[in-house]
Scaffold this motif. Sequence first.
Motif, short mmCIF file in Angstrom:
data_model
loop_
_atom_site.label_atom_id
_atom_site.label_comp_id
_atom_site.label_asym_id
_atom_site.label_seq_id
_atom_site.Cartn_x
_atom_site.Cartn_y
_atom_site.Cartn_z
N ILE A 28 0.83 -1.21 0.00
CA ILE A 28 0.00 0.00 0.00
C ILE A 28 0.87 1.25 0.00
O ILE A 28 0.61 2.21 -0.75
CB ILE A 28 -0.97 -0.01 1.21
CG1 ILE A 28 -2.03 -1.09 1.00
CG2 ILE A 28 -1.62 1.35 1.41
CD1 ILE A 28 -2.90 -1.34 2.21
N LEU A 29 1.92 1.26 0.80
CA LEU A 29 2.82 2.42 0.82
C LEU A 29 3.52 2.62 -0.52
O LEU A 29 3.67 3.76 -0.99
CB LEU A 29 3.86 2.26 1.94
CG LEU A 29 3.33 2.44 3.35
CD1 LEU A 29 4.42 2.12 4.37
CD2 LEU A 29 2.83 3.86 3.56
N MET A 30 3.94 1.54 -1.15
CA MET A 30 4.57 1.65 -2.46
C MET A 30 3.58 2.17 -3.50
O MET A 30 3.92 3.01 -4.33
CB MET A 30 5.14 0.31 -2.92
CG MET A 30 6.40 -0.10 -2.20
SD MET A 30 7.79 0.99 -2.52
CE MET A 30 7.80 2.02 -1.06
N TYR A 31 2.35 1.71 -3.45
CA TYR A 31 1.32 2.21 -4.37
C TYR A 31 1.12 3.70 -4.18
O TYR A 31 1.08 4.46 -5.15
CB TYR A 31 0.00 1.45 -4.15
CG TYR A 31 -1.14 2.08 -4.90
CD1 TYR A 31 -1.28 1.89 -6.26
CD2 TYR A 31 -2.07 2.89 -4.24
CE1 TYR A 31 -2.32 2.49 -6.96
CE2 TYR A 31 -3.10 3.49 -4.93
CZ TYR A 31 -3.23 3.29 -6.29
OH TYR A 31 -4.24 3.89 -6.97
N LEU A 32 1.00 4.14 -2.94
CA LEU A 32 0.80 5.56 -2.67
C LEU A 32 2.00 6.38 -3.13
O LEU A 32 1.84 7.46 -3.70
CB LEU A 32 0.53 5.79 -1.18
CG LEU A 32 -0.80 5.23 -0.66
CD1 LEU A 32 -0.88 5.39 0.85
CD2 LEU A 32 -1.97 5.91 -1.34
N PHE A 33 3.21 5.89 -2.90
CA PHE A 33 4.41 6.60 -3.33
C PHE A 33 4.43 6.74 -4.85
O PHE A 33 4.63 7.83 -5.37
CB PHE A 33 5.66 5.87 -2.84
CG PHE A 33 6.93 6.44 -3.39
CD1 PHE A 33 7.46 7.60 -2.86
CD2 PHE A 33 7.58 5.84 -4.45
CE1 PHE A 33 8.62 8.14 -3.37
CE2 PHE A 33 8.74 6.36 -4.96
CZ PHE A 33 9.26 7.52 -4.42
N ASN A 40 2.17 11.09 -11.48
CA ASN A 40 1.49 12.37 -11.33
C ASN A 40 1.38 13.03 -12.70
O ASN A 40 2.38 13.38 -13.30
CB ASN A 40 2.28 13.25 -10.35
CG ASN A 40 1.53 14.50 -9.97
OD1 ASN A 40 0.51 14.81 -10.55
ND2 ASN A 40 2.03 15.21 -8.99
N THR A 41 0.18 13.22 -13.19
CA THR A 41 0.00 13.80 -14.53
C THR A 41 0.00 15.31 -14.51
O THR A 41 -0.28 15.93 -15.52
CB THR A 41 -1.32 13.29 -15.16
OG1 THR A 41 -2.39 13.62 -14.30
CG2 THR A 41 -1.26 11.82 -15.41
#
Length: 84
Positions: A28-33, A40-41
């Motif tokens: 989950i932390l890797m996904y959020l990072f 980030n578009t």
Amino acid sequence: MPDNSSDEEKNKSIALIASILFILAFAILMYLFFNKFLFNTNIPELREGHRDEDYCRMVKNYIDTNGKEGWRDYRGIYYKDCLK
């Protein structure tokens, strides 16, 4: 005589659950990072059709100062996109 095998099985179960929770939290932390910083578009270079005003300004500065300041047209888009 105490039953050591049931205590051992209980410890293995707790260790397995702890490992699964740790891996899940890490994922989950890797996904959020990656979602926040890499996908980030809002980055102008990643938005299709976006004219980067800073890039155009810096290339114009490079041309106006005969290469002493600014950036060369490393993207090769100045005459196509910036002079519209």
